[in-house]
Design an enzyme around this catalytic site. Structure first.
Site, PDB file in Angstrom:
ATOM      1  N   ASN A 209       0.848  -1.195   0.000  1.00 29.19           N
ATOM      2  CA  ASN A 209       0.000   0.000   0.000  1.00 29.19           C
ATOM      3  C   ASN A 209       0.885   1.247   0.000  1.00 29.19           C
ATOM      4  O   ASN A 209       2.114   1.146   0.015  1.00 29.19           O
ATOM      5  CB  ASN A 209      -0.953  -0.024   1.201  1.00 29.19           C
ATOM      6  CG  ASN A 209      -0.177  -0.081   2.499  1.00 29.19           C
ATOM      7  OD1 ASN A 209       0.578   0.819   2.836  1.00 29.19           O
ATOM      8  ND2 ASN A 209      -0.344  -1.182   3.250  1.00 29.19           N
ATOM      9  N   ASP A 277      -4.468  -6.440   5.264  1.00 32.56           N
ATOM     10  CA  ASP A 277      -5.452  -7.329   5.892  1.00 32.56           C
ATOM     11  C   ASP A 277      -5.440  -8.711   5.247  1.00 32.56           C
ATOM     12  O   ASP A 277      -5.874  -9.679   5.854  1.00 32.56           O
ATOM     13  CB  ASP A 277      -6.851  -6.720   5.780  1.00 32.56           C
ATOM     14  CG  ASP A 277      -7.000  -5.513   6.703  1.00 32.56           C
ATOM     15  OD1 ASP A 277      -6.464  -5.560   7.829  1.00 32.56           O
ATOM     16  OD2 ASP A 277      -7.633  -4.516   6.299  1.00 32.56           O
ATOM     17  N   LYS A 287       9.065 -17.642 -10.057  1.00 30.06           N
ATOM     18  CA  LYS A 287       8.366 -16.546 -10.731  1.00 30.06           C
ATOM     19  C   LYS A 287       7.208 -17.099 -11.569  1.00 30.06           C
ATOM     20  O   LYS A 287       7.395 -18.033 -12.350  1.00 30.06           O
ATOM     21  CB  LYS A 287       9.353 -15.796 -11.622  1.00 30.06           C
ATOM     22  CG  LYS A 287       8.777 -14.529 -12.204  1.00 30.06           C
ATOM     23  CD  LYS A 287       9.760 -13.821 -13.110  1.00 30.06           C
ATOM     24  CE  LYS A 287       9.039 -12.731 -13.874  1.00 30.06           C
ATOM     25  NZ  LYS A 287       9.790 -12.279 -15.024  1.00 30.06           N
ATOM     26  N   PHE A 321      -4.099   3.619  14.869  1.00 24.82           N
ATOM     27  CA  PHE A 321      -4.428   4.634  13.878  1.00 24.82           C
ATOM     28  C   PHE A 321      -5.631   4.169  13.081  1.00 24.82           C
ATOM     29  O   PHE A 321      -5.800   2.969  12.871  1.00 24.82           O
ATOM     30  CB  PHE A 321      -3.246   4.864  12.921  1.00 24.82           C
ATOM     31  CG  PHE A 321      -2.248   5.843  13.443  1.00 24.82           C
ATOM     32  CD1 PHE A 321      -1.413   5.499  14.494  1.00 24.82           C
ATOM     33  CD2 PHE A 321      -2.149   7.121  12.907  1.00 24.82           C
ATOM     34  CE1 PHE A 321      -0.491   6.403  14.995  1.00 24.82           C
ATOM     35  CE2 PHE A 321      -1.231   8.040  13.393  1.00 24.82           C
ATOM     36  CZ  PHE A 321      -0.402   7.680  14.437  1.00 24.82           C
ATOM     37  N   LYS A 335     -13.294   1.312  16.189  1.00 25.72           N
ATOM     38  CA  LYS A 335     -12.030   0.547  16.189  1.00 25.72           C
ATOM     39  C   LYS A 335     -11.390   0.565  17.578  1.00 25.72           C
ATOM     40  O   LYS A 335     -10.811  -0.420  18.024  1.00 25.72           O
ATOM     41  CB  LYS A 335     -11.046   1.125  15.158  1.00 25.72           C
ATOM     42  CG  LYS A 335     -11.303   0.599  13.761  1.00 25.72           C
ATOM     43  CD  LYS A 335     -10.340   1.123  12.721  1.00 25.72           C
ATOM     44  CE  LYS A 335     -10.902   0.792  11.331  1.00 25.72           C
ATOM     45  NZ  LYS A 335     -10.238   1.468  10.237  1.00 25.72           N
ATOM     46  N   LYS A 339     -10.783  -2.958  19.364  1.00 32.91           N
ATOM     47  CA  LYS A 339      -9.401  -3.413  19.534  1.00 32.91           C
ATOM     48  C   LYS A 339      -8.871  -3.131  20.950  1.00 32.91           C
ATOM     49  O   LYS A 339      -7.683  -3.307  21.214  1.00 32.91           O
ATOM     50  CB  LYS A 339      -8.500  -2.794  18.461  1.00 32.91           C
ATOM     51  CG  LYS A 339      -8.974  -3.112  17.023  1.00 32.91           C
ATOM     52  CD  LYS A 339      -7.941  -2.804  15.959  1.00 32.91           C
ATOM     53  CE  LYS A 339      -8.550  -2.978  14.560  1.00 32.91           C
ATOM     54  NZ  LYS A 339      -7.554  -3.025  13.489  1.00 32.91           N
TER      55      LYS A 339
HETATM   56  N1  CTP Z   1      -3.859  -3.124  12.158  1.00 26.72           N
HETATM   57  C1  CTP Z   1      -3.129  -4.201  12.579  1.00 26.72           C
HETATM   58  N2  CTP Z   1      -3.163  -5.387  11.892  1.00 26.72           N
HETATM   59  C2  CTP Z   1      -3.945  -5.503  10.790  1.00 26.72           C
HETATM   60  C3  CTP Z   1      -4.711  -4.406  10.356  1.00 26.72           C
HETATM   61  C4  CTP Z   1      -4.653  -3.225  11.050  1.00 26.72           C
HETATM   62  O1  CTP Z   1      -2.409  -4.088  13.575  1.00 26.72           O
HETATM   63  N3  CTP Z   1      -3.960  -6.659  10.151  1.00 26.72           N
HETATM   64  C5  CTP Z   1      -3.813  -1.866  12.923  1.00 26.72           C
HETATM   65  C6  CTP Z   1      -3.193  -0.707  12.176  1.00 26.72           C
HETATM   66  O2  CTP Z   1      -1.796  -0.632  12.406  1.00 26.72           O
HETATM   67  C7  CTP Z   1      -3.925   0.503  12.753  1.00 26.72           C
HETATM   68  C8  CTP Z   1      -5.275  -0.050  13.139  1.00 26.72           C
HETATM   69  O3  CTP Z   1      -5.122  -1.474  13.203  1.00 26.72           O
HETATM   70  O4  CTP Z   1      -3.312   0.993  13.925  1.00 26.72           O
HETATM   71  C9  CTP Z   1      -6.386   0.274  12.203  1.00 26.72           C
HETATM   72  O5  CTP Z   1      -6.049  -0.085  10.900  1.00 26.72           O
HETATM   73  P1  CTP Z   1      -7.082   0.076   9.728  1.00 26.72           P
HETATM   74  O6  CTP Z   1      -6.485  -0.513   8.489  1.00 26.72           O
HETATM   75  O7  CTP Z   1      -7.606   1.475   9.702  1.00 26.72           O
HETATM   76  O8  CTP Z   1      -8.286  -0.811  10.258  1.00 26.72           O
HETATM   77  P2  CTP Z   1      -8.757  -2.273  10.036  1.00 26.72           P
HETATM   78  O9  CTP Z   1      -8.938  -2.866  11.372  1.00 26.72           O
HETATM   79  O10 CTP Z   1      -7.895  -3.014   9.073  1.00 26.72           O
HETATM   80  O11 CTP Z   1     -10.207  -2.001   9.456  1.00 26.72           O
HETATM   81  P3  CTP Z   1     -10.693  -1.669   7.972  1.00 26.72           P
HETATM   82  O12 CTP Z   1      -9.559  -1.999   7.032  1.00 26.72           O
HETATM   83  O13 CTP Z   1     -11.858  -2.529   7.813  1.00 26.72           O
HETATM   84  O14 CTP Z   1     -11.035  -0.202   8.001  1.00 26.72           O
END
Ligand code: CTP
Length: 397
Positions: A209, A277, A287, A321, A335, A339
């Site tokens: 990303n 995720d 490859k 975050f 969140k 969490k």
């Molecule tokens: N985070 C994490 N591990 C993951 C996904 C997210 O530790 N697999 C943490 C990120 O570092 C951040 C927080 O969770 O501090 C929120 O991340 P975000 O991507 O906004 O949220 P998600 O829980 O992945 O929710 P969504 O993608 O559905 O918005």
């Protein structure tokens, strides 16, 4: 950032003396009062007028010039300094300081100051590597002098090697770290994650990303400035961490999970990373060759590291975050609850001046107790400072 701080900048006689003008300018832009002392040899390379114009202060060049004020000048400067910087520093000036020789304005003032001293050497590679110079530098480090080591590259003499004055930006960054250091987080361990993760498709391709890692690096630096032991688990390679920060480089979310769990004893954990995720379910060892027609890559879920931390946390202060595009505050609050966080930084990535690649950010800090701090557009360093202030307030409460 440096309003109210006095930096005494000693310039010695090397070709890099002209770069001290940029160092002066950077300090001035940060709000510092800069007093420049030039050695006699430095004046052969660049004129005092340059520094006088940039610093807006008289430049001190001669120990026996009629005083401009009643204080004994070298003692007045030594006392006024919050930080003493010598850039560029020749082998000669380091040798003199180490030997206790104080025979000009610069060396007498250095000896008289109680302020921290930061030395940025610059010289020919063979002089730099000489046993005498190395011995002097080791001795000065043991005495508590700070250093910004020279960079490598082509030197003015045509040789290739170590000895080029480090970039003015890096010298000033190091100076800021020393000037702003406090002990608010002394004895505390802070774990920060930063940047994107990379999820392998095959040995040459991955999913990732746009995270730049800048926010996480700024938080690590800010925690270090406040005296914490800082571990930074990083998915980026091209950012410089602050001096003293321990960096663990990772690729995948699984690597990040392992590195985080190995440092679970931290007092404060800040998850600024943009964790994938999903990952390709079965990455190929070789490859992947293109085939006729389209292709689908099955993905499988990664662990939500922050969620797992929230489940097992005991004493840890947990910060997440939330990068959102809509219903920013509401999504972030959800969140925080889901969490089990103590604080969440909500970030509208669609706002002007916010988001991944930008050097600035617009965030709202949300606390578990419901308090909200909506911050204006500011640099990621300033955001980091606000976040750390809030964490420390909570921890002291
Ligand atoms: N985070 C994490 N591990 C993951 C996904 C997210 O530790 N697999 C943490 C990120 O570092 C951040 C927080 O969770 O501090 C929120 O991340 P975000 O991507 O906004 O949220 P998600 O829980 O992945 O929710 P969504 O993608 O559905 O918005």
């Amino acid at each position: 950032m440096l309003k109210g701080k006095t930096v005494v900048l000693g310039v010695t006689g090397g070709i890099a003396a002209y770069k001290a003008a940029e160092i002066t300018s950077r300090f001035v832009k940060l709000g510092a009062d800069v007093k420049v002392i030039m050695t006699e040899h430095a004046q052969e390379f660049v004129g005092p007028l340059t520094f006088q114009a940039i610093s807006n202060n008289p430049v001190v060049t001669d120990m026996f010039a009629p005083p401009t004020r009643w204080d004994v000048e070298h003692i007045a400067l030594a006392k006024a300094a919050n930080l003493f910087v010598i850039a560029p520093a020749t082998a000669s000036v380091m040798g003199k300081i180490n030997a206790g020789i104080a025979d000009d304005m610069l060396t007498t003032t250095v000896m008289a100051t109680k302020a921290p001293v930061l030395i940025a050497p610059a010289m020919n590679v063979n002089m730099y590597e000489s046993a005498v110079n190395q011995r002097n530098m080791v001795a000065l480090k043991e005495l508590g002098y700070h250093f910004v080591e020279p960079g490598e590259g082509f030197l003015a003499c045509g040789d290739l090697g170590k000895g080029r004055l480090e970039d003015p930006e890096k010298i000033v960054n190091r100076a800021v770290e020393i000037l702003l250091a406090t002990d608010e987080l002394k004895g505390k361990k802070v774990l920060v994650t930063a940047g994107p993760t990379r999820e392998a498709i095959d040995p040459v391709r991955y999913l990732t990303n746009h995270s730049s890692g800048k926010m996480g690096y700024a938080i690590a630096r800010e925690a270090r400035l406040r005296g914490a032991d800082v571990v930074l688990v990083s998915g980026v390679r091209d950012l410089a961490a602050a001096e003293g920060v321990k960096v663990i480089e990772i690729d995948s979310a699984n690597d990040m999970y392992e590195a985080v769990m190995a440092n679970i004893d931290a007092d404060i954990i800040v998850k600024a990373a943009a964790v994938a995720d999903y990952r390709p379910a079965a990455p190929s060892d070789i490859k992947i060759k293109k085939m006729p027609g389209d292709m689908t890559i099955p993905l499988t879920r990664n662990k939500d590291i922050l969620f797992e931390l929230g489940m097992i946390k005991t004493h840890q202060y947990l910060v997440g975050f939330a990068a959102e595009t809509n219903d920013v505050i509401e999504n972030a609050k959800q969140k925080m609850v889901k969490k089990n966080l103590d604080l969440i930084v909500a970030n509208d990535v669609t706002a002007e001046g916010a988001g991944f690649k930008s050097n600035t950010n617009v965030v709202t800090i949300l606390r578990k107790n419901g308090e909200e701090k909506a911050l204006a557009l500011m640099s990621k360093e300033e955001v980091a400072s606000e976040i750390l202030d809030t964490i420390i307030e909570d921890m002291n409460a």
